[in-house]
Design a protein around this motif. Structure first.
Motif, PDB file in Angstrom:
ATOM      1  N   MET A   1       4.908  12.085  -2.719  1.00  0.00           N
ATOM      2  CA  MET A   1       4.086  11.733  -1.561  1.00  0.00           C
ATOM      3  C   MET A   1       4.646  12.341  -0.275  1.00  0.00           C
ATOM      4  SD  MET A   1       2.954   7.790  -2.251  1.00  0.00           S
ATOM      5  CE  MET A   1       2.470   7.585  -0.566  1.00  0.00           C
TER       6      MET A   1
ATOM      7  N   LEU B   1      -2.339  11.733  -2.215  1.00  0.00           N
ATOM      8  CA  LEU B   1      -1.715  10.591  -1.542  1.00  0.00           C
ATOM      9  C   LEU B   1      -2.135   9.264  -2.175  1.00  0.00           C
ATOM     10  CD1 LEU B   1      -1.958  11.715   2.191  1.00  0.00           C
ATOM     11  CD2 LEU B   1       0.104  11.495   0.797  1.00  0.00           C
ATOM     12  N   ILE B   2      -3.403   9.154  -2.536  1.00  0.00           N
ATOM     13  CA  ILE B   2      -3.888   7.922  -3.171  1.00  0.00           C
ATOM     14  C   ILE B   2      -3.238   7.741  -4.536  1.00  0.00           C
ATOM     15  CG2 ILE B   2      -5.928   6.833  -4.203  1.00  0.00           C
ATOM     16  CD1 ILE B   2      -7.549   7.988  -1.859  1.00  0.00           C
TER      17      ILE B   2
ATOM     18  N   GLU C   1       0.721  17.635   1.369  1.00  0.00           N
ATOM     19  CA  GLU C   1       0.147  17.887   2.697  1.00  0.00           C
ATOM     20  C   GLU C   1      -0.693  16.689   3.132  1.00  0.00           C
ATOM     21  OE1 GLU C   1      -1.810  21.620   3.013  1.00  0.00           O
ATOM     22  OE2 GLU C   1      -0.301  22.631   1.794  1.00  0.00           O
ATOM     23  N   PRO C   2      -0.693  16.372   4.412  1.00  0.00           N
ATOM     24  CA  PRO C   2      -1.397  15.172   4.888  1.00  0.00           C
ATOM     25  C   PRO C   2      -2.904  15.185   4.634  1.00  0.00           C
ATOM     26  CG  PRO C   2       0.094  15.994   6.572  1.00  0.00           C
ATOM     27  CD  PRO C   2       0.073  17.010   5.471  1.00  0.00           C
ATOM     28  N   ASP C   3      -3.516  16.347   4.451  1.00  0.00           N
ATOM     29  CA  ASP C   3      -4.964  16.382   4.235  1.00  0.00           C
ATOM     30  C   ASP C   3      -5.348  16.256   2.763  1.00  0.00           C
ATOM     31  OD1 ASP C   3      -3.872  18.835   3.642  1.00  0.00           O
ATOM     32  OD2 ASP C   3      -5.616  19.971   4.318  1.00  0.00           O
ATOM     33  N   ASP C   4      -4.381  16.177   1.858  1.00  0.00           N
ATOM     34  CA  ASP C   4      -4.669  16.012   0.426  1.00  0.00           C
ATOM     35  C   ASP C   4      -4.730  14.522   0.104  1.00  0.00           C
ATOM     36  OD1 ASP C   4      -5.095  16.396  -2.215  1.00  0.00           O
ATOM     37  OD2 ASP C   4      -3.204  17.450  -2.613  1.00  0.00           O
ATOM     38  N   ILE C   5      -5.893  13.947   0.373  1.00  0.00           N
ATOM     39  CA  ILE C   5      -6.077  12.500   0.249  1.00  0.00           C
ATOM     40  C   ILE C   5      -5.945  12.042  -1.205  1.00  0.00           C
ATOM     41  CG2 ILE C   5      -7.725  10.603   0.621  1.00  0.00           C
ATOM     42  CD1 ILE C   5      -6.569  11.789   3.175  1.00  0.00           C
ATOM     43  N   VAL C   6      -6.465  12.820  -2.157  1.00  0.00           N
ATOM     44  CA  VAL C   6      -6.425  12.419  -3.565  1.00  0.00           C
ATOM     45  C   VAL C   6      -4.976  12.281  -4.037  1.00  0.00           C
ATOM     46  CG1 VAL C   6      -7.065  13.103  -5.916  1.00  0.00           C
ATOM     47  CG2 VAL C   6      -8.668  13.452  -4.041  1.00  0.00           C
TER      48      VAL C   6
END
Length: 102
Positions: free
Chosen positions: A59, A70-71, A63-68
């Motif tokens: 985590m 991160l979830i 990258e901060p824009d890779d939401i999947v």
């Protein structure tokens, strides 16, 4: 939707391996005698501790824009933590059975 199907078609062998290992794990765990439960639970707690650390590291690298990602990482941390805590609770309850009563 097309990208999801393309991803599945590209990684179908890995998906088969994961599904087969799930079934194998269920069969192996289902046949463990209750006497071995406590030592195996301690080993599983150690493994899930490594899973939690790995998920935290992944985590941190995503990258901060890779939401999947991160979830999925967040779910790995939460579920790994629940598994470790639950394992320690079960192990503690089993060890209480072997203590002498006052």
């Amino acid at each position: 939707m097309n990208t999801f199907l393309a991803y599945i078609n590209e990684h179908i062998e890995i998906i088969y391996i994961v599904i087969l290992s799930i079934f194998l794990g269920i069969e192996v765990i289902g046949r463990v005698p209750s006497v071995l439960h406590t030592p195996l639970m301690s080993g599983a707690n150690a493994i899930h501790g490594v899973v939690i650390i790995g998920a935290i590291i992944v985590m941190g690298e995503v990258e901060p824009d890779d939401i999947v990602a991160l979830i999925i990482g967040f779910l790995a941390v939460v579920l790994g933590t629940l598994n470790v805590v639950g394992g320690f609770v079960v192990t503690d309850r089993m060890l209480e059975m072997f203590k002498k009563k006052k």
